[in-house]
Enzyme design. Structure first.
Site, short mmCIF file in Angstrom:
data_model
loop_
_atom_site.label_atom_id
_atom_site.label_comp_id
_atom_site.label_asym_id
_atom_site.label_seq_id
_atom_site.Cartn_x
_atom_site.Cartn_y
_atom_site.Cartn_z
N HIS A 156 1.89 -1.41 -4.32
CA HIS A 156 1.66 -0.29 -3.43
C HIS A 156 1.39 0.91 -4.21
CE1 HIS A 156 3.08 1.50 0.07
NE2 HIS A 156 3.42 2.58 -0.50
N ASP B 34 2.33 -5.94 -3.40
CA ASP B 34 3.19 -4.71 -2.51
C ASP B 34 4.43 -5.39 -1.73
OD1 ASP B 34 4.35 -2.79 -1.18
OD2 ASP B 34 2.55 -2.24 -0.34
N SER C 167 0.66 4.81 2.54
CA SER C 167 2.09 4.56 2.62
C SER C 167 2.50 5.63 3.84
CB SER C 167 2.50 5.06 1.29
OG SER C 167 3.94 4.58 1.36
#
Length: 318
Positions: free
Chosen positions: A293, A260, A158
């Protein structure tokens, strides 16, 4: 109204900031001390040398082997506002990665916004990369005795993948790293990138989504150019594209998650654009099915988590 109870910025699902400046983080800040992991046998320690702060990991039985080990410099996720190498999930993930990859791990403590606005995290990241590349300024016994600095990997999830990418950009500058240090690979898991213009399935997003991305990016980096800052939009113009094409990594693995919603398209875009940029290295893509995610931080031993870790380990051991 009391400024200590009136919210000035709400950054879901991470934190809110009150008008008084007080910050409340929604997520648990539970941490684990460094030491010997009872599951993997990996040993860890925290270092703080100048601007460099990291949790360093050493696989079990390393002292008994003459083999030199690759070095993974890892950046945790959390939107630049939450997270720590000492966090329970991050610590477990690094223990697992290090033992299976047979590598030294350097998990970076970088300063978080809003207490420390960007580019603080980028500066801290580079200090940690330099610390590892100089074997702890020539003073860390684990790096001195066991590190193969011709096999350095930059990795992150991320916002951490954004940091890893930008460290690779810095590493491409002449003289950025000591002679003999080679960045072999960049592992970008569910990378955080964005931009003013929609890409792929982002065209179906409501206007509020782009507004949210702009507001949150400016919150963590008030001095930024906005969503077309090359730090967060690495292919925004020809100069940025040329800089990415020159990253010194022999190979890059981009990982995305099927569910995600917010960042999958940017991960796929990053893969496509890197491929088209003139980057001369090997480029791989992994899409984890049916998960969202950062899923692996809480589902490390799920079928999808094991697959992601196997691909990551193979990428490092290759």
């Amino acid at each position: 109204m009391d400024p200590d109870s009136e919210i000035s910025f709400d950054f879901q699902p991470f934190l809110c900031q009150y008008k008084s400046g007080r910050v409340f983080r929604y997520r648990s800040n539970a941490t684990v001390p460094a030491g010997t992991d009872p599951v993997t046998g990996v040993v860890s320690k925290d270092i703080h040398v100048g601007a460099a702060r990291a949790r360093v990991y050493l696989p079990p039985d390393t002292a008994a082997s003459p083999a030199k080990l690759p070095v993974i410099v890892y950046f945790h996720g959390g939107g630049f506002v939450v997270g720590s190498p000492a966090g329970t999930s991050n610590h477990a993930y690094l223990n697992d990665l290090v033992v299976h990859a047979g590598a030294i791990g350097v998990s970076v403590y970088y300063r978080l916004a809003p207490e420390h606005m960007l580019p603080a995290a980028y500066e801290d990241g580079w200090a940690a990369v330099r610390w590892a590349a100089t074997r702890g300024d020539g003073a860390d016994p684990w790096l001195l005795d066991h590190a193969d600095l011709s096999r350095v990997f930059l990795a992150g999830c991320s916002a951490g993948a954004n940091l890893a990418h930008n460290m690779a950009i810095r590493a491409s500058a002449t003289g950025a790293l000591p002679k003999g240090v080679t960045v072999r690979g960049l592992l970008a898991v569910h990378p955080y990138f964005t931009g003013k213009e929609a890409v792929g399935a982002e065209v179906a997003f409501a206007a509020s989504v782009r507004k949210h991305m702009d507001r949150t990016w400016r919150f963590v980096f008030p001095g930024s150019l906005g969503l077309d800052d090359p730090l967060v939009n690495p292919f925004v113009n020809d100069d940025a594209r040329a800089a990415v094409a020159k990253i010194p990594c022999e190979r890059v693995l981009v990982c995305v998650a099927e569910a995600d919603v917010l960042l999958k398209e940017r991960g796929l875009w990053y893969y496509r654009e890197l491929k088209a940029s003139g980057y001369a290295g090997e480029l791989g893509l992994l899409e984890s099915k049916g998960v969202g995610h950062g899923f692996h931080m809480d589902m490390l031993h799920s079928e999808e988590g094991v697959e992601l870790q196997k691909r990551s380990v193979a990428f490092i051991r290759k």
